[in-house]
Each structure stands twice: as structure tokens, then as C-alpha cells.
Design a protein around this motif. Structure first.
Motif, mmCIF file in Angstrom:
data_model
loop_
_atom_site.group_PDB
_atom_site.id
_atom_site.type_symbol
_atom_site.label_atom_id
_atom_site.label_comp_id
_atom_site.label_asym_id
_atom_site.label_seq_id
_atom_site.Cartn_x
_atom_site.Cartn_y
_atom_site.Cartn_z
ATOM 1 N N THR A 1 0.836 -1.188 0.000
ATOM 2 C CA THR A 1 0.000 0.000 0.000
ATOM 3 C C THR A 1 0.874 1.242 0.000
ATOM 4 O OG1 THR A 1 -1.921 1.026 1.079
ATOM 5 C CG2 THR A 1 -0.162 0.244 2.506
ATOM 6 N N GLU A 2 0.240 2.356 -0.235
ATOM 7 C CA GLU A 2 0.980 3.612 -0.228
ATOM 8 C C GLU A 2 0.811 4.320 1.109
ATOM 9 O OE1 GLU A 2 1.079 4.653 -4.993
ATOM 10 O OE2 GLU A 2 -0.112 5.915 -3.634
ATOM 11 N N MET A 3 1.806 5.058 1.436
ATOM 12 C CA MET A 3 1.791 5.831 2.681
ATOM 13 C C MET A 3 0.509 6.655 2.772
ATOM 14 S SD MET A 3 4.714 8.476 3.993
ATOM 15 C CE MET A 3 4.502 9.573 2.619
ATOM 16 N N GLY A 4 -0.107 6.626 3.958
ATOM 17 C CA GLY A 4 -1.319 7.390 4.174
ATOM 18 C C GLY A 4 -2.591 6.576 4.044
ATOM 19 N N GLN A 5 -2.493 5.397 3.418
ATOM 20 C CA GLN A 5 -3.670 4.557 3.233
ATOM 21 C C GLN A 5 -3.982 3.771 4.501
ATOM 22 O OE1 GLN A 5 -5.622 4.513 0.290
ATOM 23 N NE2 GLN A 5 -4.330 6.320 0.037
ATOM 24 N N ILE A 58 -4.345 -0.007 10.703
ATOM 25 C CA ILE A 58 -3.355 1.061 10.719
ATOM 26 C C ILE A 58 -3.912 2.186 9.841
ATOM 27 C CG2 ILE A 58 -0.963 1.725 10.338
ATOM 28 C CD1 ILE A 58 -0.232 -1.249 10.237
ATOM 29 N N GLN A 59 -4.052 3.365 10.442
ATOM 30 C CA GLN A 59 -4.565 4.506 9.700
ATOM 31 C C GLN A 59 -4.033 5.804 10.308
ATOM 32 O OE1 GLN A 59 -6.118 5.215 6.988
ATOM 33 N NE2 GLN A 59 -6.628 7.350 7.380
ATOM 34 N N PRO A 60 -3.242 6.569 9.561
ATOM 35 C CA PRO A 60 -2.690 6.282 8.255
ATOM 36 C C PRO A 60 -1.419 5.439 8.348
ATOM 37 C CG PRO A 60 -1.991 8.450 8.964
ATOM 38 C CD PRO A 60 -2.850 7.892 10.072
ATOM 39 N N SER A 61 -1.163 4.662 7.326
ATOM 40 C CA SER A 61 0.040 3.827 7.337
ATOM 41 C C SER A 61 1.270 4.650 6.946
ATOM 42 C CB SER A 61 -0.134 2.642 6.372
ATOM 43 O OG SER A 61 -0.420 3.113 5.061
ATOM 44 N N GLU A 62 2.419 4.192 7.441
ATOM 45 C CA GLU A 62 3.693 4.856 7.162
ATOM 46 C C GLU A 62 4.707 3.789 6.736
ATOM 47 O OE1 GLU A 62 4.917 7.054 10.584
ATOM 48 O OE2 GLU A 62 3.134 8.357 10.579
ATOM 49 N N PRO A 63 5.741 4.186 6.004
ATOM 50 C CA PRO A 63 6.748 3.202 5.568
ATOM 51 C C PRO A 63 7.348 2.411 6.724
ATOM 52 C CG PRO A 63 7.015 5.214 4.318
ATOM 53 C CD PRO A 63 5.960 5.504 5.370
ATOM 54 N N ARG A 64 7.505 3.022 7.887
ATOM 55 C CA ARG A 64 8.099 2.330 9.026
ATOM 56 C C ARG A 64 7.187 1.229 9.584
ATOM 57 N NH1 ARG A 64 7.253 6.281 14.259
ATOM 58 N NH2 ARG A 64 5.441 7.409 13.493
ATOM 59 N N ASP A 65 5.953 1.169 9.115
ATOM 60 C CA ASP A 65 5.041 0.100 9.533
ATOM 61 C C ASP A 65 5.281 -1.187 8.744
ATOM 62 O OD1 ASP A 65 2.372 2.545 9.694
ATOM 63 O OD2 ASP A 65 3.830 1.965 11.230
ATOM 64 N N SER A 66 6.109 -1.120 7.735
ATOM 65 C CA SER A 66 6.405 -2.313 6.928
ATOM 66 C C SER A 66 7.002 -3.393 7.817
ATOM 67 C CB SER A 66 7.383 -1.959 5.799
ATOM 68 O OG SER A 66 6.802 -1.021 4.917
ATOM 69 N N ALA A 67 6.378 -4.558 7.798
ATOM 70 C CA ALA A 67 6.786 -5.642 8.692
ATOM 71 C C ALA A 67 5.920 -6.852 8.382
ATOM 72 C CB ALA A 67 6.587 -5.233 10.157
ATOM 73 N N PRO A 127 -0.026 -17.625 9.767
ATOM 74 C CA PRO A 127 1.047 -17.526 8.775
ATOM 75 C C PRO A 127 1.605 -16.119 8.589
ATOM 76 C CG PRO A 127 -1.055 -17.701 7.688
ATOM 77 C CD PRO A 127 -1.320 -17.884 9.154
ATOM 78 N N GLY A 128 0.891 -15.121 9.116
ATOM 79 C CA GLY A 128 1.390 -13.752 9.036
ATOM 80 C C GLY A 128 0.869 -12.982 7.833
ATOM 81 N N THR A 129 0.879 -11.659 7.968
ATOM 82 C CA THR A 129 0.583 -10.736 6.862
ATOM 83 C C THR A 129 1.836 -9.916 6.625
ATOM 84 O OG1 THR A 129 -1.794 -10.549 7.337
ATOM 85 C CG2 THR A 129 -0.764 -8.733 6.112
ATOM 86 N N ARG A 130 2.370 -10.020 5.425
ATOM 87 C CA ARG A 130 3.560 -9.225 5.093
ATOM 88 C C ARG A 130 3.104 -7.898 4.519
ATOM 89 N NH1 ARG A 130 8.896 -10.186 4.524
ATOM 90 N NH2 ARG A 130 8.566 -12.414 4.870
ATOM 91 N N LEU A 131 3.343 -6.830 5.262
ATOM 92 C CA LEU A 131 2.892 -5.494 4.879
ATOM 93 C C LEU A 131 4.058 -4.662 4.363
ATOM 94 C CD1 LEU A 131 0.744 -3.210 4.833
ATOM 95 C CD2 LEU A 131 1.438 -2.677 7.177
#
Lengths: 110, 112
Positions: B13-17, B79-88, B105-109
Motif C-alpha cells: 500500500t501507499e503511505m497514508g492509506q 493502521i490509519q494512516p500507514s507509514e513506511p516504518r510500519d512495513s513488517a 502464517p502472518g501478513t507481510r505489509l
């Protein structure tokens, strides 16, 4: 406070033994051990409660030393399937939440 | 063979979504956990519920993260809004209190 795991990484030949330690700076209530293979979810191995008990799971066992505030995971006659990253998770009390160590990467070679 | 299921498995997703991750715990388990795993921080507990009641969410940023359990078969992490540092990778796990935890099994964001 995060527990300290040692070593950070270890490479073994199939059939060799390994010990992974998990140390805390405070008294522990319980220690949980998990193994995670690359790209997969952690899988539960065992839980130890304070009291110095030792538990076993196949050729994998663990001990809990209250005085030393430490738990050790023992892998004997290692198999290729034992490869992965081993995490310890600790609780300081029954009301606290789990805190995981940074993991020990174990590689087993034929 | 009872398992914890998570959807989606991957999300870019893009930042802010807004991002919503879902988890179906194993039927009968009274405790549901949300974890985040990154190379830098390792495995972190974000929040957990017992009997659907939130017990601790001190591990997650309150201003952007929220966790709910609308019924016994569904737990959500937003997560709202999402940020790049939330990637995990976000894992859900269920179990009985602090006993054996069964991980999904996890969600890769990935947040761009």
C-alpha cells in the motif's frame, strides 16, 4: 527489558549438540521457547515455569535456573530439521506480557 | 487440524492509506495476540485480548493503530494512516492464557 540470547548464531554438523541460553536481568516467572524457520511463523517448543524444572520435546529439552535468571535450550544429536531461529520469550510475572529475545540462528549442515 | 488464519497474506500500500489485517483464531482459545516482526526490532507484542476484552495494547502506537475483536472468530488490526516504518510481518496468535501460542502464517505489509 529484553532477554539476552547467546550465542547469536551457531553452525553445527548433523548429529552435534548445541546449547542456547536466554538470560534476564530480573527474576523470571516463565520462559517460552519458539523455533522459526525462514519465511514461516514461529512454532511453539515448550514453556518452563519458575522452579528449575527441565522439560523435553523429542531431542530438544530446556532448563530454567531461577538463581541465575536464565533458561537454556539443549539440542542433542541435531537433525537438519532443527535449523531455524530460536527465540526465548519471558514473563516477569503472571500479569506481565511476553518479551522476546533477539533470537539465535541455528544452521545444521549434513 | 485447527489453525490460525490470517488475511491478507501480503499487502502493498501507499503511505497514508488505511490497512486492515484480519485473524481467525482457533476455536476455543481464550487469548488472541498481535505481533509485529522486523529485522531491526525482532518479534514485538503489539496487543492481546482475553475473552475478547483488550488486556494490553501498550506495544502499539495509539495514534495510528487499533485492534479489535468484534466476535470470538475475528480479530482485526488496523493502521490509519500507514507509514513506511510500519512495513513488517504481522502475526496473529491464539492460545489459552500464556500457554502454548499458535501463530498464524502472518501478513507481510509493505508501505511505500
Amino acid at each position: 527489558q529484553q532477554p539476552v540470547q547467546s550465542p547469536q548464531a551457531v553452525i553445527l554438523r548433523e548429529g552435534e549438540d548445541a546449547v542456547i541460553n536466554c538470560s534476564s536481568s530480573k527474576a523470571l516467572y516463565s520462559v517460552h521457547w519458539y523455533r522459526q524457520k525462514h519465511g514461516e511463523a514461529p512454532v511453539f517448543l515448550m514453556i518452563l515455569l519458575k522452579g528449575g524444572e527441565q522439560k523435553g520435546h523429542e531431542k530438544i529439552s530446556a532448563s530454567f535456573n531461577e538463581k541465575k535468571q536464565q533458561s537454556s535450550l539443549y539440542l542433542t544429536a541435531s537433525q537438519l530439521s532443527y535449523s531455524g531461529t530460536y527465540f526465548c520469550g519471558i514473563l516477569y510475572s503472571s500479569a506481565s506480557k511476553i518479551i522476546f529475545g533477539s533470537g539465535t540462528r541455528l544452521s545444521i549442515r549434513p | 487440524d485447527a489453525r490460525v488464519t490470517q488475511t491478507p497474506r501480503h499487502k502493498v500500500t501507499e503511505m497514508g492509506q488505511e490497512v486492515t489485517m484480519r485473524c481467525q483464531p482457533i476455536l476455543g482459545h481464550n487469548t488472541v495476540f498481535w505481533y509485529r516482526q522486523t529485522m531491526m526490532q525482532g518479534l514485538e507484542l503489539l496487543a492481546y485480548f482475553r475473552n475478547r476484552a483488550p488486556l494490553d495494547d501498550s506495544g502499539m502506537p495509539k495514534d495510528r493503530f487499533s485492534a479489535e475483536m468484534p466476535d470470538a472468530t475475528l480479530a482485526t488490526l488496523k493502521i490509519q494512516p500507514s507509514e513506511p516504518r510500519d512495513s513488517a510481518v504481522y502475526f496473529c496468535a491464539s492460545g489459552e492464557d500464556w500457554d502454548t501460542q499458535y501463530f498464524g502464517p502472518g501478513t507481510r505489509l509493505t508501505v511505500l
